[in-house]
Design an enzyme around this catalytic site. Structure first.
Site, PDB file in Angstrom:
ATOM      1  N   ASP A   1     -20.682  11.184 -18.859  1.00  0.00           N
ATOM      2  CA  ASP A   1     -21.274  10.262 -19.831  1.00  0.00           C
ATOM      3  C   ASP A   1     -20.941   8.827 -19.430  1.00  0.00           C
ATOM      4  OD1 ASP A   1     -22.209  10.467 -23.035  1.00  0.00           O
ATOM      5  OD2 ASP A   1     -21.124   8.633 -22.529  1.00  0.00           O
TER       6      ASP A   1
ATOM      7  N   HIS B   1     -15.586  11.272 -27.982  1.00  0.00           N
ATOM      8  CA  HIS B   1     -14.827  10.133 -28.526  1.00  0.00           C
ATOM      9  C   HIS B   1     -13.883  10.542 -29.659  1.00  0.00           C
ATOM     10  CE1 HIS B   1     -16.921   7.277 -26.108  1.00  0.00           C
ATOM     11  NE2 HIS B   1     -18.096   7.475 -26.681  1.00  0.00           N
TER      12      HIS B   1
ATOM     13  N   ASP C   1     -26.578   9.045 -20.503  1.00  0.00           N
ATOM     14  CA  ASP C   1     -26.798   7.643 -20.819  1.00  0.00           C
ATOM     15  C   ASP C   1     -26.421   6.697 -19.690  1.00  0.00           C
ATOM     16  OD1 ASP C   1     -24.237   8.543 -21.313  1.00  0.00           O
ATOM     17  OD2 ASP C   1     -24.123   7.764 -23.352  1.00  0.00           O
TER      18      ASP C   1
ATOM     19  N   HIS D   1     -20.005   6.423 -21.198  1.00  0.00           N
ATOM     20  CA  HIS D   1     -18.852   5.929 -21.943  1.00  0.00           C
ATOM     21  C   HIS D   1     -17.618   6.773 -21.626  1.00  0.00           C
ATOM     22  CE1 HIS D   1     -22.441   4.968 -24.442  1.00  0.00           C
ATOM     23  NE2 HIS D   1     -21.841   3.789 -24.526  1.00  0.00           N
TER      24      HIS D   1
END
Length: 334
Positions: free
Chosen positions: A159, A122, A246, A161
């Protein structure tokens, strides 16, 4: 596999209630202790100049000062302590080590996986967010490009996200292909199918925003129908996996349905892609916040390289995934 690991990464203190804690690495180590053939390597911290190759130097200086002053909340989600900068350099250094090992020919049971924290995908060029301060995968990719060890790098981010930071850093670059499979609408809200790159990077940014509830069959179908043909065309010299766990069906912060066996299947598929391109393959730890599911996920990646054959899922993709994949293939002319 061989795992990059540094005790320095444990010293990044996010507090007792933060999901990104040192216990994540401790849980992975406990799970791997039950497996055979696990080797640990501690690399040197990354040089600051390598960080500044993908991040604004003024931002880098600001983060260093913030940590030197004791840290605190950079934003509501992203927390630093006095030791965070050293942990960040160690984490990025492990990612660079893994990439260099892969390009040098480490494969099979020697395939490298960097177990660093804080995670990185991120972190944008000039800001920290989403638990991330320095973009580990981006630092590793750029280091090998700068040193002339590779000409083209692909980064596949599984991931849950979207890795907005990795996308932003390389969005106008033709020498780095970024692909993300993520839950549609989840933090940070980026990663649309239409975001395919710009300028020299047009056609080198692939997003598959899967609907909540997607499971093994959906991920494998999307990989086979979008990522695999796109990377076969791109023909990378290095494939870096931004490996978050995740999207697991029991992770506390997502709504996806990937099983532990699903991560073995994804691992098997990306290994095949790398072999077809004769590309080095390395893994960089990103998210995963259920300690059992995270540690089981990393362990199953290791077992896949240790010779265990994954079992195909009983169910294929759902209709939403089939329609999404059609849109992605149209966007890339696949």
């Amino acid at each position: 596999m061989q795992f990059g690991y540094s005790e320095t990464c444990l010293e990044h203190d996010t507090g007792s209630r933060h999901p990104e804690t040192p216990d994540r690495l401790r849980a992975i180590r406990r799970a791997l202790a039950k497996r055979h053939g696990v080797d640990y390597v501690e690399s040197d911290p990354v040089e600051q100049a390598r960080v500044e190759a993908v991040h604004d130097p003024e931002y880098v200086a600001e983060v260093k000062r913030f940590c030197a002053d004791g840290g605190g909340n950079w934003d509501p989600d992203t927390v630093a302590s006095a030791a965070t900068w050293d942990a960040t350099l160690a984490s990025a250094g492990l990612a660079e080590w893994a990439a260099r090992e892969a390009v040098s020919g480490a494969d099979g049971r020697e395939t490298p996986f960097s177990l660093g924290r804080p995670p990185g995908h991120h972190a944008v060029e000039d800001d920290a967010m989403g638990f991330c301060f320095v973009n580990n995968a981006a630092v590793a990719a750029q280091a090998l490009l700068d040193d002339g060890e590779v000409e083209r790098v692909a980064i596949f981010d599984w991931d849950v996200h979207h890795g907005n930071g990795t996308q932003d850093i390389f969005y106008d670059r033709g020498d780095v292909f970024y692909a993300s499979f993520h839950e549609d609408g989840l933090y940070p809200g980026t990663g649309k199918v239409s975001e395919t790159g710009e300028g020299e990077g047009e056609g080198t940014n692939l997003n598959v925003p899967l609907a909540a509830g997607a499971g093994d069959g959906d991920y494998l179908y999307a990989l086979d129908e979008t990522l695999a043909p796109a990377l076969d065309q791109f023909d990378p010299d290095l494939l870096v996996i931004s490996a978050g766990f995740d999207a697991h069906r029991h992770d506390p912060i997502s709504r996806m349905r990937v099983s532990t066996e699903g991560y073995a299947l994804l691992t098997d598929r990306v290994r095949d892609i790398a072999q077809r391109s004769n590309a080095g393959l390395s893994f960089v730890l990103e998210g995963g916040y259920g300690l059992d599911t995270l540690s089981d996920g990393v362990a199953t990646v290791h077992e896949t390289f240790d010779g265990r054959r994954p079992i195909d899922p009983d169910e294929g993709p759902n209709e939403k995934t089939e329609l999404l994949v059609e849109d992605v293939r149209d966007a890339f002319g696949l």
